[in-house]
Design an enzyme around this catalytic site. Structure first.
Site, short mmCIF file in Angstrom:
data_model
loop_
_atom_site.label_atom_id
_atom_site.label_comp_id
_atom_site.label_asym_id
_atom_site.label_seq_id
_atom_site.Cartn_x
_atom_site.Cartn_y
_atom_site.Cartn_z
N ASP A 136 -7.26 3.93 22.25
CA ASP A 136 -7.19 5.17 23.44
C ASP A 136 -6.59 4.86 24.79
O ASP A 136 -6.55 3.72 25.06
CB ASP A 136 -8.68 5.36 23.63
CG ASP A 136 -9.43 5.90 22.21
OD1 ASP A 136 -8.80 6.35 21.55
OD2 ASP A 136 -10.66 5.83 22.23
N LYS A 137 -6.45 5.88 25.51
CA LYS A 137 -5.55 5.50 26.81
C LYS A 137 -6.39 4.58 27.53
O LYS A 137 -5.55 3.68 28.02
CB LYS A 137 -5.52 6.96 27.52
CG LYS A 137 -5.03 6.88 28.93
CD LYS A 137 -5.17 8.34 29.53
CE LYS A 137 -4.56 8.33 31.04
NZ LYS A 137 -5.21 9.42 31.68
#
Length: 315
Positions: free
Chosen positions: A138-139
């Site tokens: 995830d980011k």
């Protein structure tokens, strides 16, 4: 833009009697099983000039021919970017992803992703599916990711991931005090209301997470997490299911709840910790070239170290 693939091979004695898709995977190991099955169903992989089914059995001397096109994604833009490369050879790139980095282009992030930076570092990745990216973080999750540089590596890594043979170990800091470790076996799918989120849903994809306690604090727990499967947001959703959300998780954490009588320093730090305290610390798999296990481990980023230090001082 596409590149043409033209391959042929004959079934050897030792593979006689096996299914077409199994034989194809052995004879053309540089391509994933899913891609080969797709070519079989589309009539791009023929046996003795005939289209067969993936489950059909072949005999010694049967001739397999592939005539197919591989798409090259022209719309991906190479961008110079600082990438922490932990390891690289002719088949693999292992990176230590920083926080606030999107892995793959999407709406709002077309040319500032890890993929764009990888294409600048290695332009030949444009020839591979998803530029060699076989799994994501995830980011705002930091840590280790592997990227394939060759079709051989891509097929091997995809197959290892599908067979749950890639070891991925994380560290997280969660709200509340866990009494011990355990396993979460709960299927994941799209959230019924918020399409950006995942949720535990009946009939969803199998999702299994193992966790153990590293250290307990007054109102938090530092945990080690191992993935058996690798679904989108798996660790975040599973820990939230336990009612132990990850510190800083803006999507699954809900409103920030500060521990009673905590120090001003800890309160300020928690209020400003705006990303999930989740770090992919260890990665291990079989190298596509020689099938020997390779592994890497990277330390926690500074913000997580400071968070843990603040919790340790909160007595």
């Amino acid at each position: 833009m596409t590149s043409h693939i033209s391959l042929q091979a004959e079934v050897p004695d030792e593979l006689s009697g096996n299914r077409l898709d199994q034989i194809a995977a052995k004879l053309f190991p540089e391509y994933s099983r899913a891609r080969l099955q797709s070519w079989i169903k589309e009539g791009l992989l023929l046996v003795n000039s005939r289209q067969l089914r993936p489950r059909d059995r072949l005999q010694t001397g049967d001739k397999l021919v592939i005539e197919a096109e591989l798409a090259v994604m022209e719309d991906w833009v190479a961008r110079e970017m600082d990438i922490d490369i932990v390891f690289e050879d002719e088949h693999l790139i292992v990176v230590n992803k920083a926080t606030n980095v999107v892995v793959h282009p999407a709406i709002g992030h077309r040319d500032d992703t890890l993929l764009n930076g990888l294409l600048h570092h290695c332009p030949d990745l444009k020839k591979l599916p998803r530029a060699g990216i076989v799994h994501r973080l995830d980011k705002d999750t930091t840590g280790l990711m592997v990227v394939a540089k060759s079709l051989v590596a891509h097929a091997s890594l995809v197959n290892q991931l599908q067979a749950h043979e890639v070891s991925r170990e994380y560290e997280a800091v969660v709200h509340g005090v866990l009494t011990g470790g355990g396993t979460i076996d709960a299927p994941l799918g799209r959230h019924p209301v918020n399409r950006k989120k995942r949720a535990i849903v009946e009939g969803g994809q199998e999702a299994i997470t193992h966790y153990r306690v590293i250290q307990r604090y007054r109102s938090y727990t530092h945990v080690d997490v191992k993935l058996e499967t690798g679904r989108t947001h798996q660790i975040r959703v599973h820990l939230a299911h336990l009612k132990h959300t990850i510190v800083g998780d803006q999507m699954y954490g809900g409103r920030l709840q500060l521990p009673s009588a905590c120090s001003v320093e800890l309160r300020n730090y928690l209020q400003n910790f705006k990303r999930q305290a989740l770090h992919a610390k260890r990665l291990a798999f079989l190298h596509p070239l020689d099938q020997k296990e390779v592994s890497w481990e990277v330390p926690r980023p500074q913000d997580m170290n400071e968070l843990i230090s603040q919790l340790a001082n909160d007595s």
